[in-house]
Write a protein that holds these residues in place. Structure first.
Motif, PDB file in Angstrom:
ATOM      1  N   VAL A  48       0.842  -1.201   0.000  1.00  0.00           N
ATOM      2  CA  VAL A  48       0.000   0.000   0.000  1.00  0.00           C
ATOM      3  C   VAL A  48       0.875   1.248   0.000  1.00  0.00           C
ATOM      4  CG1 VAL A  48      -1.708   1.321   1.302  1.00  0.00           C
ATOM      5  CG2 VAL A  48      -1.924  -1.164   1.123  1.00  0.00           C
ATOM      6  N   GLN A  49       1.906   1.254   0.809  1.00  0.00           N
ATOM      7  CA  GLN A  49       2.773   2.429   0.926  1.00  0.00           C
ATOM      8  C   GLN A  49       3.547   2.714  -0.357  1.00  0.00           C
ATOM      9  OE1 GLN A  49       4.845   1.110   4.456  1.00  0.00           O
ATOM     10  NE2 GLN A  49       3.522   2.312   5.784  1.00  0.00           N
ATOM     11  N   GLU A  50       3.671   1.743  -1.231  1.00  0.00           N
ATOM     12  CA  GLU A  50       4.344   1.953  -2.519  1.00  0.00           C
ATOM     13  C   GLU A  50       3.503   2.787  -3.485  1.00  0.00           C
ATOM     14  OE1 GLU A  50       5.254  -1.986  -3.910  1.00  0.00           O
ATOM     15  OE2 GLU A  50       6.986  -2.185  -2.590  1.00  0.00           O
ATOM     16  N   ILE A  51       2.231   2.909  -3.228  1.00  0.00           N
ATOM     17  CA  ILE A  51       1.344   3.688  -4.097  1.00  0.00           C
ATOM     18  C   ILE A  51       1.397   5.145  -3.668  1.00  0.00           C
ATOM     19  CG2 ILE A  51      -1.046   4.056  -4.813  1.00  0.00           C
ATOM     20  CD1 ILE A  51      -1.412   1.018  -4.531  1.00  0.00           C
ATOM     21  N   GLU A  52       1.792   5.993  -4.590  1.00  0.00           N
ATOM     22  CA  GLU A  52       1.936   7.417  -4.287  1.00  0.00           C
ATOM     23  C   GLU A  52       0.724   8.171  -4.818  1.00  0.00           C
ATOM     24  OE1 GLU A  52       5.720   8.862  -5.607  1.00  0.00           O
ATOM     25  OE2 GLU A  52       6.802   7.208  -4.665  1.00  0.00           O
TER      26      GLU A  52
END
Length: 93
Positions: A48-52
């Motif tokens: 999830v954190q990889e999605i900017e």
């Protein structure tokens, strides 16, 4: 009209990016996306954190089950309209 999308998340590292991207790619763009990480023990949170995207908000909580995760998402939602999407599902265009 703005709306909120709530994705309860528990150990869906292989699917959660697809689910989030299916929301982001919709033609209607006025939304917030709330991912409620319900105590995942795999790499789901990292995915999830990889999605900017500024519309994606992550809430972390101890594992309490999918219903509790959905309810937490509703509590955090800023809009009157709430849609649910499971972390291993996707919306078609």
């Amino acid at each position: 009209m703005n709306y909120s999308v709530v994705i309860p998340l528990y150990n869906k590292e292989n699917y959660v990016q697809r689910a989030i991207n299916s929301v982001i790619s919709q033609t209607y763009q006025e939304f917030e996306l709330i991912v409620v990480n319900d105590g995942s023990t795999d790499n789901s949170l990292i995915k999830v954190q990889e999605i900017e995207d500024q519309r994606v908000k992550v809430i972390n909580q101890a594992n309490a089950g999918v219903s509790a995760a959905r309810n937490r998402g509703i509590e955090e939602a800023k809009n009157d309209w709430v849609a649910f999407l499971d972390a291993d599902d996707e919306w078609k265009p």
